[in-house]
Design a protein around this motif. Structure first.
Motif, PDB file in Angstrom:
ATOM      1  N   GLY A 128       1.151  -1.227   0.014  1.00  0.00           N
ATOM      2  CA  GLY A 128       0.061   0.208  -0.055  1.00  0.00           C
ATOM      3  C   GLY A 128       0.583   1.277   0.216  1.00  0.00           C
ATOM      4  N   PHE A 129       1.582   0.810   0.469  1.00  0.00           N
ATOM      5  CA  PHE A 129       2.773   2.571   0.716  1.00  0.00           C
ATOM      6  C   PHE A 129       3.573   2.622  -0.404  1.00  0.00           C
ATOM      7  N   GLY A 130       3.794   1.697  -0.653  1.00  0.00           N
ATOM      8  CA  GLY A 130       5.064   1.082  -1.706  1.00  0.00           C
ATOM      9  C   GLY A 130       3.978   2.699  -2.991  1.00  0.00           C
ATOM     10  N   SER A 131       2.833   1.933  -3.343  1.00  0.00           N
ATOM     11  CA  SER A 131       2.029   2.524  -4.154  1.00  0.00           C
ATOM     12  C   SER A 131       1.907   3.630  -4.222  1.00  0.00           C
ATOM     13  N   ALA A 132       1.911   4.098  -3.131  1.00  0.00           N
ATOM     14  CA  ALA A 132       1.739   5.876  -2.405  1.00  0.00           C
ATOM     15  C   ALA A 132       2.375   6.404  -3.185  1.00  0.00           C
ATOM     16  N   LEU A 133       4.518   6.129  -3.090  1.00  0.00           N
ATOM     17  CA  LEU A 133       5.003   6.271  -3.655  1.00  0.00           C
ATOM     18  C   LEU A 133       5.142   6.600  -4.655  1.00  0.00           C
ATOM     19  N   GLY A 134       4.592   5.272  -5.838  1.00  0.00           N
ATOM     20  CA  GLY A 134       4.991   5.482  -6.825  1.00  0.00           C
ATOM     21  C   GLY A 134       3.869   6.214  -7.552  1.00  0.00           C
ATOM     22  N   ILE A 135       2.631   6.621  -6.895  1.00  0.00           N
ATOM     23  CA  ILE A 135       1.957   7.440  -8.279  1.00  0.00           C
ATOM     24  C   ILE A 135       2.106   8.684  -7.160  1.00  0.00           C
ATOM     25  N   ILE A 136       2.943   8.949  -5.742  1.00  0.00           N
ATOM     26  CA  ILE A 136       2.825  10.538  -5.962  1.00  0.00           C
ATOM     27  C   ILE A 136       4.655  10.389  -6.654  1.00  0.00           C
ATOM     28  N   LEU A 137       5.540   9.966  -7.202  1.00  0.00           N
ATOM     29  CA  LEU A 137       6.872  10.083  -8.604  1.00  0.00           C
ATOM     30  C   LEU A 137       5.385  10.523  -9.311  1.00  0.00           C
ATOM     31  N   LEU A 138       4.592   9.484  -9.736  1.00  0.00           N
ATOM     32  CA  LEU A 138       3.635   9.737 -10.949  1.00  0.00           C
ATOM     33  C   LEU A 138       3.400  11.080 -11.549  1.00  0.00           C
TER      34      LEU A 138
END
Lengths: 299, 379
Positions: free
Chosen positions: A264-274
């Motif tokens: 979940g947190f990894g996904s959030a970081l990914g979305i932020i980078l995107l």
């Protein structure tokens, strides 16, 4: 493939797209169905996983993931470091790439070939291989340190990798073609009569370059910078191998997902980078016509 | 912004350019007096543009020299020549506004800002684009871009202005308007102008003198009337203006000299032979302009009424083209030549001529132009 071939092909593809869109006849309509397989691939392999990522970042365990990013100082700080290093890489690519493209523009056809080969060669070899090749040059017992110590310039090896230097050197090398290609494309569009005209009007060669040639190559420069910056922000392999403990944002994501299993947190970081990348593209596309990215001429 | 008289004397001496990828040039020499409007006329690839590039300094001639107001400038780089040039594709700087384009040569000369603004304003007013200073070149029409290029080439008051087919990209109507406009502007400003074109009507309309190019050589230099009425050779005669041409040999028939062309005998006036100085027996060509020829059906009685001696040839009408103000007849003549005759569309019996009809064409022998058949041939 030569630079010219690449550019010409992209240009032609853009033209084809345009003409097929404008045709409203039956044949054109039936031909449009051909887009479906491609669209399906994009939906299944790109859009859907992205949806899953967004979903997980909000539900695993909760939207708190995004608050956590802001709360723990390390994450914003690494994001800023990443953006800063990306800027340096872009600047390096520009400082190396512009003179290189200009050289390519000025030399004869045979030399153009050779120079195009040299800049494109990295494209055709594995990213991993290239990155490890740099370690042979950069590590403490590597070629550069050995030579410098051998000729007595330094006594102890200087650290060239495992820090920001390694990351920047490696990424500059990998991303250089993405700077050179759009710039050479915009230089190619330069009408040489303009420099004749300028010289006839009293401009010395140096004035022709700065007043006419350089400003007219700026669309290519902007396109190259945008391309390199956007690609660099998400880089993983090169900083992971050459950067050591210098954290790049992508490395944080990998740690969350593959080591801590915090999807979940990894996904959030990914979305932020995107999101950061999308903002950069949005800002950049105000300065760059996207046509310039593919070298499509449209004066 | 009138120039001092006497500035802009240009002398080209024996310019040759035989190698490289430009059009060749062989021993081209030309004397241009200050304030003249000289057209370099010729088919494409005949060396006109090469001459212009050499004068501008973009090309170094293999031999020969360019002398401007007594100074040899052959080796001077273009940016120190003070010669204005208008390119065929205008070569406006697309990233600069119209005003900045026109200001460019002044900025290169480091003029004070206020002077630049004043001169740019005056130059744009001269070409009637005063209100367009803030536009980009691509926002203007072809004719307007052309005028910006002209303003930019004139604004620094060069001693010589070069134009390379400046109207080539414009449509016919606009071209004619621009011809007059360019003549007026150049006359007002008083520049020496070298103007390249392959359009002979443009050359005749605009120039004080024309230099006719062929195959890298200058075949003739003269006023439009000279070139049209007294061509130096067959190439000039056929390239400039429409004509009916007979090739043959000069023979003495009775008390008069004739051109014997494939069995047809055409009387020549003593004056026209005297001009070129061809002797009896010499090969020669006779050129007759369409406006000198009249046409009538065969066997329509009344022959020469004796006022002036006429030459006559029979033929058959091949083609009739209606052009509004005139009707153009193409006539296959005895002896194989083809005549081009223009008649008024309602020109009596001649006007109603139809393809296939047998006719006789006639002209005043004083209007026949005799030239030596050398100098190449062309349509």
């Amino acid at each position: 493939m030569t630079v010219r071939g690449l550019v010409a092909e992209n240009g032609a593809a853009a033209m084809r797209r345009r003409s097929s869109n404008s045709s409203g006849d039956m044949v054109g309509w039936r031909r449009d169905w051909l887009v479906i397989p491609g669209l399906a691939v994009i939906l299944i392999f790109f859009i859907a996983p992205l949806g899953v990522m967004v979903w997980r970042s909000l539900t695993d365990p909760s939207p708190y993931n995004y608050v956590r990013f802001a709360d723990e100082a390390v994450y914003p700080r690494v994001l800023l470091t990443t953006l800063w290093m990306t800027s340096l890489v872009t600047l390096n690519c520009l400082l190396l790439g512009y003179p290189y493209a200009y050289l390519m523009h000025r030399v004869t056809r045979n030399w153009q070939w050779l120079l195009a080969m040299v800049v494109l060669l990295p494209f055709w070899s594995s990213l991993l291989v290239r990155t490890y090749a740099w370690t042979i040059l950069l590590r403490d017992g590597g070629l550069i340190n050995t030579v410098l110590i051998g000729i007595g310039v330094i006594d102890d090896p200087i650290r060239l990798m495992g820090n920001a230097t390694g990351t920047i050197v490696g990424m500059t090398h990998v991303l250089l073609p993405f700077m050179v290609l759009p710039i050479i494309a915009s230089m190619r569009r330069f009408d040489s009569d303009l420099s004749l005209a300028a010289s006839g009007l009293g401009a010395r060669p140096i004035a022709i370059f700065w007043r006419i040639f350089f400003p007219m190559s700026l669309p290519g420069v902007m396109a190259g910078c945008l391309l390199v910056f956007v690609l660099a922000v998400g880089f993983y392999i090169t900083p992971a191998i050459l950067g050591g403990r210098t954290a790049f944002f992508s490395m944080l994501i990998v740690v969350q997902v593959s080591r801590l299993l915090e999807f979940g947190f990894g996904s959030a970081l990914g979305i932020i980078l995107l999101a950061v990348i999308l903002v950069i593209i949005a800002l950049g596309s105000k300065l760059v016509r996207l046509d310039d990215l593919v070298g499509h001429s449209g004066r | 912004m009138t120039k001092n008289a006497g500035v802009g004397n240009l002398r080209l001496q024996g310019l040759s350019q035989l190698y490289g990828d430009t059009q060749g040039l062989r021993e081209a020499s030309l004397d241009v007096k200050a304030g003249e409007f000289i057209t370099l006329l010729g088919p494409s690839g005949s060396g006109k543009t090469t001459t212009l590039k050499i004068v501008a300094g973009f090309l170094r001639p293999e031999t020969g020299s360019v002398i401007l107001d007594g100074k040899d400038i052959t080796a001077v780089p273009p940016h120190r020549r003070d010669i204005g040039m208008v390119f065929q594709n205008y070569a406006l700087f697309p990233h600069l506004t119209v005003a900045r384009n026109v200001a460019f040569p002044l900025e290169m000369r480091r003029l004070p800002k206020s002077d630049i603004a004043r001169k740019v304003g005056a130059a744009l007013a001269l070409v009637q684009l005063g209100a367009y200073g803030d536009r980009r070149p691509r926002e203007l029409s072809g004719g307007q871009q052309q005028r910006v290029a002209l303003a930019r080439a004139l604004v620094f008051q060069p001693s010589v202005l070069l134009m390379d087919e400046p109207l080539g990209a414009l449509d016919r109507k606009l071209r004619e308007t621009m011809q007059i406009e360019i003549i007026n502007i150049c006359r007002d400003v008083g520049h020496t102008v070298l103007y390249v074109t392959h359009d002979q009507e443009e050359a005749l309309a605009m120039s004080t003198r024309i230099a006719v190019y062929h195959d890298g050589r200058i075949e003739q230099v003269g006023t439009p009337e000279d070139i049209y009425q007294r061509p130096a050779n067959l190439f000039v005669a056929t390239f400039v203006g429409e004509s009916t041409t007979f090739l043959g040999r000069i023979e003495q028939v009775g008390g008069q000299q004739h051109l014997l062309s494939n069995g047809v005998s055409l009387p020549l006036s003593a004056a026209s032979i005297g001009r070129v100085g061809l002797a009896t027996g010499a090969p020669a060509a006779l050129v007759v302009r369409p406006e000198a020829i009249s046409i009538r059906p065969v066997g329509s009685g009344a022959s020469n009424n004796g006022a002036r001696p006429l030459a006559a040839v029979r033929g058959r009408i091949q083609n009739c083209v209606y052009l509004g103000s005139v009707r153009k007849n193409v006539i296959a003549l005895e002896g194989g030549a083809t005549a081009l005759v223009r008649v008024a569309p309602d020109g009596g019996s001649a006007g109603t001529a139809e393809p296939g009809q047998e006719v006789e064409i006639r002209w005043d022998i004083e209007a026949g132009i005799v030239v030596s058949p050398g100098g190449g041939s062309s349509a």
